[in-house]
Design a protein around this motif. Sequence first.
Motif, PDB file in Angstrom:
ATOM      1  N   ILE A   1     -10.573  -8.375  -0.272  1.00  0.00           N
ATOM      2  CA  ILE A   1      -9.323  -7.805   0.241  1.00  0.00           C
ATOM      3  C   ILE A   1      -9.650  -6.752   1.288  1.00  0.00           C
ATOM      4  O   ILE A   1     -10.536  -5.903   1.075  1.00  0.00           O
ATOM      5  CB  ILE A   1      -8.498  -7.163  -0.900  1.00  0.00           C
TER       6      ILE A   1
ATOM      7  N   TYR B   1       1.690 -10.751  -0.737  1.00  0.00           N
ATOM      8  CA  TYR B   1       0.442 -10.596   0.029  1.00  0.00           C
ATOM      9  C   TYR B   1       0.130 -11.862   0.810  1.00  0.00           C
ATOM     10  O   TYR B   1       0.390 -12.971   0.354  1.00  0.00           O
ATOM     11  CB  TYR B   1      -0.735 -10.278  -0.904  1.00  0.00           C
ATOM     12  N   GLU B   2      -0.484 -11.658   1.944  1.00  0.00           N
ATOM     13  CA  GLU B   2      -0.958 -12.794   2.745  1.00  0.00           C
ATOM     14  C   GLU B   2      -2.329 -13.219   2.212  1.00  0.00           C
ATOM     15  O   GLU B   2      -3.148 -12.370   1.859  1.00  0.00           O
ATOM     16  CB  GLU B   2      -1.078 -12.341   4.208  1.00  0.00           C
ATOM     17  N   VAL B   3      -2.550 -14.539   2.132  1.00  0.00           N
ATOM     18  CA  VAL B   3      -3.847 -15.054   1.674  1.00  0.00           C
ATOM     19  C   VAL B   3      -4.420 -15.940   2.769  1.00  0.00           C
ATOM     20  O   VAL B   3      -3.729 -16.834   3.258  1.00  0.00           O
ATOM     21  CB  VAL B   3      -3.705 -15.884   0.375  1.00  0.00           C
TER      22      VAL B   3
ATOM     23  N   ILE C   1      -4.552  -3.730  -5.690  1.00  0.00           N
ATOM     24  CA  ILE C   1      -4.071  -5.116  -5.518  1.00  0.00           C
ATOM     25  C   ILE C   1      -4.719  -6.005  -6.580  1.00  0.00           C
ATOM     26  O   ILE C   1      -4.065  -6.848  -7.207  1.00  0.00           O
ATOM     27  CB  ILE C   1      -4.349  -5.625  -4.087  1.00  0.00           C
TER      28      ILE C   1
ATOM     29  N   ASP D   1      -7.313  -4.379   4.210  1.00  0.00           N
ATOM     30  CA  ASP D   1      -6.033  -4.051   4.827  1.00  0.00           C
ATOM     31  C   ASP D   1      -4.882  -4.860   4.226  1.00  0.00           C
ATOM     32  O   ASP D   1      -4.011  -5.365   4.952  1.00  0.00           O
ATOM     33  CB  ASP D   1      -6.093  -4.276   6.347  1.00  0.00           C
ATOM     34  N   GLY D   2      -4.911  -5.037   2.921  1.00  0.00           N
ATOM     35  CA  GLY D   2      -3.807  -5.694   2.221  1.00  0.00           C
ATOM     36  C   GLY D   2      -3.758  -7.207   2.351  1.00  0.00           C
ATOM     37  O   GLY D   2      -2.830  -7.839   1.858  1.00  0.00           O
ATOM     38  N   VAL D   3      -4.768  -7.804   2.988  1.00  0.00           N
ATOM     39  CA  VAL D   3      -4.823  -9.266   3.122  1.00  0.00           C
ATOM     40  C   VAL D   3      -5.939  -9.792   2.212  1.00  0.00           C
ATOM     41  O   VAL D   3      -7.018  -9.202   2.140  1.00  0.00           O
ATOM     42  CB  VAL D   3      -5.091  -9.676   4.588  1.00  0.00           C
ATOM     43  N   LEU D   4      -5.647 -10.910   1.513  1.00  0.00           N
ATOM     44  CA  LEU D   4      -6.662 -11.517   0.641  1.00  0.00           C
ATOM     45  C   LEU D   4      -7.382 -12.630   1.395  1.00  0.00           C
ATOM     46  O   LEU D   4      -6.734 -13.443   2.072  1.00  0.00           O
ATOM     47  CB  LEU D   4      -6.013 -12.119  -0.611  1.00  0.00           C
TER      48      LEU D   4
ATOM     49  N   ALA E   1      -0.529 -14.007  -5.648  1.00  0.00           N
ATOM     50  CA  ALA E   1      -0.617 -13.045  -4.535  1.00  0.00           C
ATOM     51  C   ALA E   1       0.513 -13.292  -3.548  1.00  0.00           C
ATOM     52  O   ALA E   1       1.140 -12.346  -3.049  1.00  0.00           O
ATOM     53  CB  ALA E   1      -1.975 -13.159  -3.855  1.00  0.00           C
ATOM     54  N   THR E   2       0.797 -14.557  -3.283  1.00  0.00           N
ATOM     55  CA  THR E   2       1.885 -14.893  -2.355  1.00  0.00           C
ATOM     56  C   THR E   2       3.220 -14.425  -2.940  1.00  0.00           C
ATOM     57  O   THR E   2       4.034 -13.825  -2.240  1.00  0.00           O
ATOM     58  CB  THR E   2       1.897 -16.414  -2.087  1.00  0.00           C
TER      59      THR E   2
END
Length: 315
Positions: free
Chosen positions: A204, A236-238, A282, A206-209, A231-232
């Motif tokens: 992870i 959160y963006e994956v 997260i 900046d908040g993106v997986l 996560a979605t």
Amino acid sequence: MSRGTGATDLIWRNGTLVPWDEANLHVMSHVVHYGSSIFEGIRCYKTPTGGAVFRLREHMRRFLDSAKIYRMPMPYTVEQLCEAVTGTITANGLDQCYIRPLAVRAGQEMGVLPTGAPVETFVICWRWGAYLGHDALEQGVDVTVSSWRRAAPGTFPAMAKAGGNYLNSQLSKMEAKQDGYVEGIMLDVHGHVSEGSGENLFVIRDGVLYTAPLAASILNGITRDAVVAIATDLGYEVREVLMPREFLLIADEVFFTGTAAEITPVRSIDRSAVGDGKRGPITRAIQERFLAIATGQAPDPRGWLTPVPAAPKRS
Ligand code: PPE
């Protein structure tokens, strides 16, 4: 058996339940010499309404996929295998356990060609607690980047969950433990981040997986798939992308996923702290949602749980 696990009463063998001590194979079995087995790892969780198996159909489908890749004749459908699993859990009187479906090439014929060896299918259940250590789920684990690489594409099929693949995993795991780490992260043949000896990996920033694609020699993990969905759902963006090794060193959070490991935070890599050196927010949010769904504490919108009928009370 080790790691706090213990024998249960009955093992499903080719359609019948046999006592634990009678589920044996001959030393001339093909699998003993050539690693010719495929298997699954599944968990049954205790819920307020009894035991429930997490993503049973998906696991049994992958089991049949592994058999297909290795041309292993399998006389059971997904439905029959699912019934074998729930039936074995019930017969053992369990409401939470780890489940190991296994198919091996048996017989007593030597020689690499496996097609003459009869296939034997088993379903084994036992109690299996925290896979990566007692405090791992909360405190996180210290890991290393393994000197062993995952098998290159076109060598050992990573998508098959086959016994022989785990010789590679064993090399990585032994090296990590010997050097004082809990687990090793393996790179693929090109040096991209792949996975652990028995876990997929998420990074992870900046908040993106971020997680490795199938092309990076990973097992197509079912927990990984669940985490992408959760996560979605949580907003959160994956991204499924190839990651260079150094991406691990600048991550805010890193965690492993797997049936046995569940969602285990990684707190350091090669003695370099990941983020603050403890479980990140997260990771924690995803872990909590995952366990809440698996244990029946949160709604299960995708139908991930298969209830297990309770055993009749023993007198
Ligand atoms: N990669 C590998 C190499 C792997 O073995 C597993 C599961 C995963 C990823 C995660 O897959 P999934 O369980 O579908 O999310 N490893 C199993 C076996 C562990 C063992 O030590 O045995 C498991 O977790 O059950």
